[in-house]
Design a protein around this motif. Structure first.
Motif, PDB file in Angstrom:
ATOM      1  N   SER A  74      22.381  -7.499  19.721  1.00 12.59           N
ATOM      2  CA  SER A  74      23.593  -7.888  19.310  1.00 12.59           C
ATOM      3  C   SER A  74      23.932  -9.008  19.875  1.00 12.59           C
ATOM      4  CB  SER A  74      24.475  -6.650  19.321  1.00 12.59           C
ATOM      5  OG  SER A  74      24.696  -6.151  20.337  1.00 12.59           O
ATOM      6  N   LEU A  75      23.896  -9.024  21.354  1.00 11.39           N
ATOM      7  CA  LEU A  75      24.491 -10.250  21.995  1.00 11.39           C
ATOM      8  C   LEU A  75      24.046 -11.656  21.595  1.00 11.39           C
ATOM      9  CD1 LEU A  75      24.584  -8.610  25.799  1.00 11.39           C
ATOM     10  CD2 LEU A  75      26.433  -9.265  24.171  1.00 11.39           C
ATOM     11  N   PRO A  76      22.767 -11.779  21.373  1.00 11.34           N
ATOM     12  CA  PRO A  76      22.267 -13.002  21.051  1.00 11.34           C
ATOM     13  C   PRO A  76      22.719 -13.393  19.381  1.00 11.34           C
ATOM     14  CG  PRO A  76      20.414 -11.588  21.335  1.00 11.34           C
ATOM     15  CD  PRO A  76      21.530 -10.919  21.799  1.00 11.34           C
ATOM     16  N   LEU A  77      22.556 -12.381  18.659  1.00 15.58           N
ATOM     17  CA  LEU A  77      22.812 -12.398  17.139  1.00 15.58           C
ATOM     18  C   LEU A  77      24.345 -12.712  17.085  1.00 15.58           C
ATOM     19  CD1 LEU A  77      21.885 -12.060  14.385  1.00 15.58           C
ATOM     20  CD2 LEU A  77      22.424  -9.802  14.478  1.00 15.58           C
ATOM     21  N   GLY A  78      25.196 -12.183  17.846  1.00 18.82           N
ATOM     22  CA  GLY A  78      26.434 -12.656  17.902  1.00 18.82           C
ATOM     23  C   GLY A  78      26.646 -14.117  18.061  1.00 18.82           C
ATOM     24  N   VAL A  79      26.010 -14.571  19.076  1.00 16.24           N
ATOM     25  CA  VAL A  79      26.030 -16.012  19.470  1.00 16.24           C
ATOM     26  C   VAL A  79      26.009 -16.777  18.023  1.00 16.24           C
ATOM     27  CG1 VAL A  79      25.389 -17.952  20.669  1.00 16.24           C
ATOM     28  CG2 VAL A  79      25.553 -15.583  21.656  1.00 16.24           C
ATOM     29  N   LEU A  80      24.797 -16.401  17.496  1.00 13.12           N
ATOM     30  CA  LEU A  80      24.275 -17.118  16.265  1.00 13.12           C
ATOM     31  C   LEU A  80      25.350 -17.235  15.092  1.00 13.12           C
ATOM     32  CD1 LEU A  80      20.471 -16.236  16.006  1.00 13.12           C
ATOM     33  CD2 LEU A  80      21.765 -18.385  17.031  1.00 13.12           C
ATOM     34  N   LEU A 127      31.721 -21.187  13.071  1.00 15.98           N
ATOM     35  CA  LEU A 127      32.481 -22.319  13.386  1.00 15.98           C
ATOM     36  C   LEU A 127      31.852 -23.418  12.920  1.00 15.98           C
ATOM     37  CD1 LEU A 127      33.012 -21.514  17.129  1.00 15.98           C
ATOM     38  CD2 LEU A 127      34.707 -21.471  15.179  1.00 15.98           C
ATOM     39  N   SER A 128      30.518 -23.312  12.023  1.00 10.65           N
ATOM     40  CA  SER A 128      29.797 -24.509  11.600  1.00 10.65           C
ATOM     41  C   SER A 128      30.791 -25.489  10.441  1.00 10.65           C
ATOM     42  CB  SER A 128      28.585 -24.098  10.776  1.00 10.65           C
ATOM     43  OG  SER A 128      27.769 -25.026  10.054  1.00 10.65           O
ATOM     44  N   CYS A 177      28.843 -16.315   7.381  1.00 13.58           N
ATOM     45  CA  CYS A 177      29.357 -15.570   8.649  1.00 13.58           C
ATOM     46  C   CYS A 177      30.533 -14.760   8.237  1.00 13.58           C
ATOM     47  CB  CYS A 177      28.975 -16.535   9.575  1.00 13.58           C
ATOM     48  SG  CYS A 177      27.591 -17.093   9.879  1.00 13.58           S
ATOM     49  N   GLN A 178      31.659 -15.356   7.614  1.00 14.42           N
ATOM     50  CA  GLN A 178      32.954 -14.893   7.621  1.00 14.42           C
ATOM     51  C   GLN A 178      32.775 -13.638   6.863  1.00 14.42           C
ATOM     52  OE1 GLN A 178      35.212 -17.781   5.754  1.00 14.42           O
ATOM     53  NE2 GLN A 178      35.914 -18.699   7.732  1.00 14.42           N
ATOM     54  N   ARG A 183      33.539 -16.422  19.181  1.00 10.28           N
ATOM     55  CA  ARG A 183      34.372 -17.333  18.580  1.00 10.28           C
ATOM     56  C   ARG A 183      35.696 -17.698  19.201  1.00 10.28           C
ATOM     57  NH1 ARG A 183      38.669 -17.671  15.703  1.00 10.28           N
ATOM     58  NH2 ARG A 183      38.796 -15.282  15.495  1.00 10.28           N
ATOM     59  N   SER A 184      36.427 -16.768  19.416  1.00 11.27           N
ATOM     60  CA  SER A 184      37.792 -16.991  20.220  1.00 11.27           C
ATOM     61  C   SER A 184      37.465 -17.593  21.554  1.00 11.27           C
ATOM     62  CB  SER A 184      38.404 -15.649  20.475  1.00 11.27           C
ATOM     63  OG  SER A 184      37.810 -14.672  21.149  1.00 11.27           O
TER      64      SER A 184
END
Length: 217
Positions: free
Chosen positions: A28-34, A40-41, A50-51, A107-108
């Protein structure tokens, strides 16, 4: 039943709990980055997808998501699954669920970085990828670490939800022992194990925060 035997049974379930915990973090950590980057794209379709993903994952119970992952192969694709798929379903559900929460935290953190830092990096000749990984990401990690820590501690306790789909993690083993032994001792031992695990995680996170102290806001 002797106390040592009882503890042994609980530790057997604890090993499964740790497996769920570790795989969830690694996935989940790397997937969360993606997902955060997609959120934010500038590409509107990607941003909307993504939203929607984040909204669905955060707006529905994790337990329901586990059942959805387990039954989807059969009801959607006609693929029969058995008990061997239970753990995989739990791991998939945990990874995508926590990726959504981590994505919002990332994101925040990304949006909290002043725009001037991007412009300064561009002036110095940094590419977008270099800017993100060498300048922005270290600062983001420091800023979001407390919130990430809360989610990681919550994850330790959420592993007990795996019982609902038939996975014998520590809570499941403890509940079975309470029923068979007619004693609250297994629950007390399980609670202590959960607590000590959270204390260790909090200790590690505090050390990491101190290590990252050189990144000043």
């Amino acid at each position: 039943m002797e106390l040592s035997t009882m503890v042994g049974v609980l530790l057997g379930g604890y090993a499964t709990s740790l497996q769920i915990f570790a795989v969830t973090l690694v996935g989940s950590l790397p997937l969360g980055v993606l997902v955060a980057v997609g959120r934010l794209s500038r590409l509107r379709p990607l941003r909307l997808v993504c939203q929607l993903f984040i909204s669905v994952m955060r707006g529905t119970p994790l337990m329901l998501q586990m059942f959805a992952v387990f039954f989807t192969p059969y009801f959607v694709f006609g693929i029969k699954t058995g008990p061997s798929f239970m753990l995989a379903a739990v791991l998939i559900a945990f990874v995508i669920n926590y990726a959504a929460y981590f994505a919002e935290i990332y994101r925040s953190g990304i949006q909290s970085i002043p725009r001037g830092q991007y412009e300064a990096a561009e002036v110095l000749g940094y590419g977008k990828r270099q800017t993100f990984f060498r300048i922005i990401l270290p600062q983001v990690v420091k800023r979001v670490l407390p919130a990430m820590g809360n989610e990681v501690v919550t994850l330790v306790k959420d592993t007990s939800l795996a019982f609902s789909i038939g996975i014998a993690e520590m809570f499941t083993e403890g509940r079975a022992l309470v029923s068979s032994q007619r004693s609250m001792t297994p629950f007390i031992i399980a609670a202590l194990i959960y607590w000590v695990t959270c204390l260790v995680i909090e200790f590690v996170l505090r050390r990491v925060e101190r290590k990252l102290g050189y990144y000043h806001d």
